[in-house]
Motif scaffolding. Structure first.
Motif, PDB file in Angstrom:
ATOM      1  N   ARG A  11      -6.043   5.208 -14.510  1.00 15.36           N
ATOM      2  CA  ARG A  11      -4.958   5.210 -13.536  1.00 15.36           C
ATOM      3  C   ARG A  11      -4.750   3.843 -12.911  1.00 15.36           C
ATOM      4  O   ARG A  11      -3.784   3.623 -12.218  1.00 15.36           O
ATOM      5  CB  ARG A  11      -5.275   6.198 -12.406  1.00 15.36           C
ATOM      6  N   ARG A  25      -2.673   3.277  -9.333  1.00 15.05           N
ATOM      7  CA  ARG A  25      -1.363   3.927  -9.414  1.00 15.05           C
ATOM      8  C   ARG A  25      -1.571   5.422  -9.562  1.00 15.05           C
ATOM      9  O   ARG A  25      -2.300   5.858 -10.440  1.00 15.05           O
ATOM     10  CB  ARG A  25      -0.603   3.398 -10.622  1.00 15.05           C
ATOM     11  N   TYR A  26      -0.937   6.178  -8.701  1.00 18.67           N
ATOM     12  CA  TYR A  26      -1.027   7.634  -8.748  1.00 18.67           C
ATOM     13  C   TYR A  26       0.376   8.209  -8.938  1.00 18.67           C
ATOM     14  O   TYR A  26       1.255   7.999  -8.099  1.00 18.67           O
ATOM     15  CB  TYR A  26      -1.589   8.190  -7.441  1.00 18.67           C
ATOM     16  N   PRO A  27       0.609   8.927 -10.040  1.00 18.41           N
ATOM     17  CA  PRO A  27       1.922   9.572 -10.192  1.00 18.41           C
ATOM     18  C   PRO A  27       2.035  10.736  -9.211  1.00 18.41           C
ATOM     19  O   PRO A  27       1.106  11.518  -9.055  1.00 18.41           O
ATOM     20  CB  PRO A  27       1.917  10.050 -11.641  1.00 18.41           C
ATOM     21  N   ILE A  33       5.691   6.781  -8.182  1.00 21.50           N
ATOM     22  CA  ILE A  33       4.351   6.227  -8.380  1.00 21.50           C
ATOM     23  C   ILE A  33       3.862   5.689  -7.039  1.00 21.50           C
ATOM     24  O   ILE A  33       4.497   4.823  -6.440  1.00 21.50           O
ATOM     25  CB  ILE A  33       4.342   5.069  -9.415  1.00 21.50           C
ATOM     26  N   LYS A  34       2.744   6.224  -6.573  1.00 22.50           N
ATOM     27  CA  LYS A  34       2.135   5.739  -5.333  1.00 22.50           C
ATOM     28  C   LYS A  34       1.080   4.701  -5.716  1.00 22.50           C
ATOM     29  O   LYS A  34       0.254   4.938  -6.589  1.00 22.50           O
ATOM     30  CB  LYS A  34       1.469   6.885  -4.575  1.00 22.50           C
TER      31      LYS A  34
END
Length: 169
Positions: A11, A25-27, A33-34
């Motif tokens: 990630r 990066r977090y979907p 994308i956070k």
């Protein structure tokens, strides 16, 4: 010190050793994308050797402070199989002829020494390099592991299966 497991970086957008940070990066829902960024005192890549970890952890200066009378602690934490034990010890493990899973000291080379062995070497090196004085320096070392929230003394002569948990006082 937390070794990074390469599998956990899927990630990760980037690791930047120059700026000593990591951005993950977090979907999220809706395709958004956070990005969450963290900064550290030191960032080492997956190819960092034991000496680089020793230097980045400023272990030598910690040892100097210990000689001055202060206490010091080095903690390695992280997920299972991320390299915590290797970082601290440097040993490779395998089955003995009797079937016991134990460290393999016979193939141990200096460049593989972990933080604990390197700190002990550094301690005695600094003690030997001190100007001669009429003083007594007493050394005491503990080497513990917290496994499933239970602390164990790794210098105990008991086998792993018979290790008695340490009491927290």
């Amino acid at each position: 010190l937390s070794p990074v497991c390469l599998g956990s970086l899927r990630r990760a957008a980037s690791i930047n050793a120059e700026y000593m940070g990591i951005s993950l990066r977090y979907p999220e829902r809706g395709g958004v994308i956070k990005i969450t960024s963290y900064s550290f005192n030191a960032v080492l890549g997956p190819r960092a050797d034991q000496n680089a970890v020793f230097e980045a952890g400023a272990i030598s200066s910690m040892v100097s402070r210990v000689i001055e009378g202060f206490n010091a602690t080095v903690i390695s934490y992280g997920q299972t199989s991320s390299g915590k034990t290797y970082t601290m010890e440097g040993f490779t493990y395998g089955r003995t002829k009797r079937g016991i899973y134990a460290p393999r000291f016979h193939d141990m080379q200096r460049e593989h020494y972990g933080l604990s062995l390197n700190a002990i070497h550094e301690l005695f090196k600094q003690i030997n390099n001190r100007p001669p004085k009429h003083e007594v320096i007493r050394t005491k070392v503990s080497f513990c592991q917290i496994y499933q929230d239970i602390p164990f003394d790794l210098l105990s002569t008991a086998s792993k299966s018979k290790m008695i948990p340490l009491k927290i006082r």
